[in-house]
Design a protein around this motif. Structure first.
Motif, PDB file in Angstrom:
ATOM      1  N   THR A 119       0.751  -1.380   0.201  1.00 29.84           N
ATOM      2  CA  THR A 119       0.004   0.280   0.307  1.00 29.84           C
ATOM      3  C   THR A 119       0.971   1.105  -0.032  1.00 29.84           C
ATOM      4  O   THR A 119       1.167   1.408   1.062  1.00 29.84           O
ATOM      5  CB  THR A 119      -0.283  -0.329   1.387  1.00 29.84           C
ATOM      6  N   LEU A 120       1.381   1.684  -1.323  1.00 31.62           N
ATOM      7  CA  LEU A 120       2.338   2.528  -1.253  1.00 31.62           C
ATOM      8  C   LEU A 120       0.617   4.378  -1.628  1.00 31.62           C
ATOM      9  O   LEU A 120       0.342   4.170  -1.921  1.00 31.62           O
ATOM     10  CB  LEU A 120       3.032   2.615  -2.422  1.00 31.62           C
ATOM     11  N   GLU A 121       1.712   5.435  -1.444  1.00 30.29           N
ATOM     12  CA  GLU A 121       1.315   6.613  -1.072  1.00 30.29           C
ATOM     13  C   GLU A 121       2.044   7.756  -1.950  1.00 30.29           C
ATOM     14  O   GLU A 121       3.205   6.995  -1.950  1.00 30.29           O
ATOM     15  CB  GLU A 121       0.360   6.595   0.219  1.00 30.29           C
ATOM     16  N   ARG A 122       2.311   8.700  -2.526  1.00 30.38           N
ATOM     17  CA  ARG A 122       3.849   9.692  -1.800  1.00 30.38           C
ATOM     18  C   ARG A 122       2.878  11.128  -0.866  1.00 30.38           C
ATOM     19  O   ARG A 122       1.762  11.292  -0.585  1.00 30.38           O
ATOM     20  CB  ARG A 122       2.949  10.957  -3.449  1.00 30.38           C
ATOM     21  N   ASP A 123       4.117  11.457  -0.375  1.00 28.79           N
ATOM     22  CA  ASP A 123       4.108  12.770   0.487  1.00 28.79           C
ATOM     23  C   ASP A 123       4.340  13.809  -0.708  1.00 28.79           C
ATOM     24  O   ASP A 123       3.792  13.648  -1.605  1.00 28.79           O
ATOM     25  CB  ASP A 123       5.101  12.247   1.184  1.00 28.79           C
ATOM     26  N   ALA A 124       4.538  15.104   0.174  1.00 28.65           N
ATOM     27  CA  ALA A 124       4.067  16.454   0.106  1.00 28.65           C
ATOM     28  C   ALA A 124       5.232  16.582  -0.975  1.00 28.65           C
ATOM     29  O   ALA A 124       4.837  17.568  -1.609  1.00 28.65           O
ATOM     30  CB  ALA A 124       4.177  17.268   1.420  1.00 28.65           C
ATOM     31  N   THR A 125       6.284  16.207  -1.149  1.00 31.82           N
ATOM     32  CA  THR A 125       7.160  16.182  -1.976  1.00 31.82           C
ATOM     33  C   THR A 125       7.396  15.074  -3.787  1.00 31.82           C
ATOM     34  O   THR A 125       8.292  15.485  -4.115  1.00 31.82           O
ATOM     35  CB  THR A 125       8.835  16.101  -1.423  1.00 31.82           C
ATOM     36  N   GLY A 126       6.155  14.382  -3.622  1.00 33.09           N
ATOM     37  CA  GLY A 126       5.887  13.602  -4.532  1.00 33.09           C
ATOM     38  C   GLY A 126       7.229  11.757  -3.785  1.00 33.09           C
ATOM     39  O   GLY A 126       6.914  11.451  -5.084  1.00 33.09           O
ATOM     40  N   LEU A 127       7.436  12.240  -2.864  1.00 35.69           N
ATOM     41  CA  LEU A 127       8.445  11.035  -2.998  1.00 35.69           C
ATOM     42  C   LEU A 127       7.389   9.628  -2.691  1.00 35.69           C
ATOM     43  O   LEU A 127       6.455   9.457  -1.743  1.00 35.69           O
ATOM     44  CB  LEU A 127       9.696  10.808  -1.565  1.00 35.69           C
ATOM     45  N   LEU A 128       7.461   8.500  -3.212  1.00 36.27           N
ATOM     46  CA  LEU A 128       7.414   6.884  -2.790  1.00 36.27           C
ATOM     47  C   LEU A 128       7.407   6.651  -1.491  1.00 36.27           C
ATOM     48  O   LEU A 128       8.130   6.466  -0.847  1.00 36.27           O
ATOM     49  CB  LEU A 128       7.136   6.959  -3.944  1.00 36.27           C
ATOM     50  N   VAL A 129       6.214   6.399  -0.150  1.00 36.79           N
ATOM     51  CA  VAL A 129       6.128   6.278   0.662  1.00 36.79           C
ATOM     52  C   VAL A 129       5.187   5.003   1.365  1.00 36.79           C
ATOM     53  O   VAL A 129       4.367   5.102   0.569  1.00 36.79           O
ATOM     54  CB  VAL A 129       6.000   7.005   1.511  1.00 36.79           C
ATOM     55  N   ASN A 130       4.993   4.392   2.552  1.00 30.67           N
ATOM     56  CA  ASN A 130       4.277   3.283   2.873  1.00 30.67           C
ATOM     57  C   ASN A 130       2.993   4.112   4.027  1.00 30.67           C
ATOM     58  O   ASN A 130       2.974   5.583   3.693  1.00 30.67           O
ATOM     59  CB  ASN A 130       4.872   2.088   3.378  1.00 30.67           C
TER      60      ASN A 130
END
Length: 261
Positions: A119-130
């Motif tokens: 389950t991945l998302e993008r943070d405020a900078t566009g970085l791929l995170v969990n």
């Protein structure tokens, strides 16, 4: 009477068994969860007559000795690392791993963790995170104006950026595998860390030897089988009840002895 103490170890062991089963059932809907199984060992034995001891001057030996055990103990809670069912989610950044690999996650304390939860998302900078905001390694940044994001079976992340007419490669997701997956230590939040028993992580990319492949828009369900868990729960309950009956029976024998005149 030793039977009281022997049966008490059986009750304690089955109590732990029920705890393991209940944790499996509680995590039936946890993405990437791997079920556990309680494993037991018998305790030390008191030997009253050793097998093979001499019974006469002629050299005859006892074929079978006399040993009385002292109960049971919980030896391990083995984690079963079989593949869970893969289900569609229709979300571009969700990925399921089909095979042996684990996603690598950079923890805030500098350690590297491993997970089957895609389950991945993008943070405020566009970085791929969990889902906890921890970076998926290696760091992949998806631009704000990126559209039609695709993740290939080999982990290559592509998207149309701005006015580009061709997709731009943004990076490639890496995976890790271990000689002994069961030796990984669970730290919660669907994360594992390596131990001396698991061996060091072997880092590679999806599609590599033994790594497995990725499926975009899918997630891996827990490998918990509700019917199996219920059957194990019933067996554990009955074993607990039988040990309780032994304690009750031993108590009645002691009571009868105490009433002798």
């Amino acid at each position: 009477m030793k039977a009281l103490y022997i049966a008490s170890t059986g009750m304690a062991a089955q109590e732990r068994n029920v705890e393991v089963i209940s944790n499996n059932i509680a995590n039936m809907r946890t993405t990437g969860y791997k079920r556990q199984r309680a494993e037991f060992q018998d305790l030390l034995y008191q030997s009253y007559r050793r097998a093979g001891s001499a019974t006469s001057d002629a050299g005859t030996q006892v074929p079978v000795g006399i040993e009385i055990g002292s109960g049971v103990k919980l030896a391990a809670t083995a984690r079963i690392m079989t593949q869970g069912n893969v289900v569609p989610t229709e979300k571009d950044l969700d990925i399921a791993i089909r095979g042996e690999g684990f996603l690598t996650v950079a923890l805030p304390d500098g350690r590297t963790a491993y997970t089957r939860d895609g389950t991945l998302e993008r943070d405020a900078t566009g970085l791929l995170v969990n889902v906890d905001g921890f970076q998926i390694e290696p760091g992949i940044i998806i631009p704000e104006d990126a559209t039609a994001i695709s993740i290939s079976r080999d982990g290559i992340v592509e998207a149309y950026v701005g006015d580009e007419t061709l997709p731009v490669q943004l990076g490639q997701i890496q995976l890790a595998r271990f000689v002994n997956k069961g030796g990984l230590e669970s730290i919660g939040d669907n994360l594992f860390v390596e131990t001396g028993a698991s061996g060091q992580a072997q880092i590679g990319f999806p599609g590599g030897e033994g790594m497995g492949s990725l499926i975009q828009g899918y997630l891996e369900n827990a490998n918990v089988n509700a019917v199996t868990e219920m059957a194990d729960l019933i067996a554990a309950q009955r074993a607990y009840e039988m040990n309780a009956r032994v304690i009750s029976g031993a108590d009645q024998m002691l009571q009868a002895t105490a009433q002798l005149r």
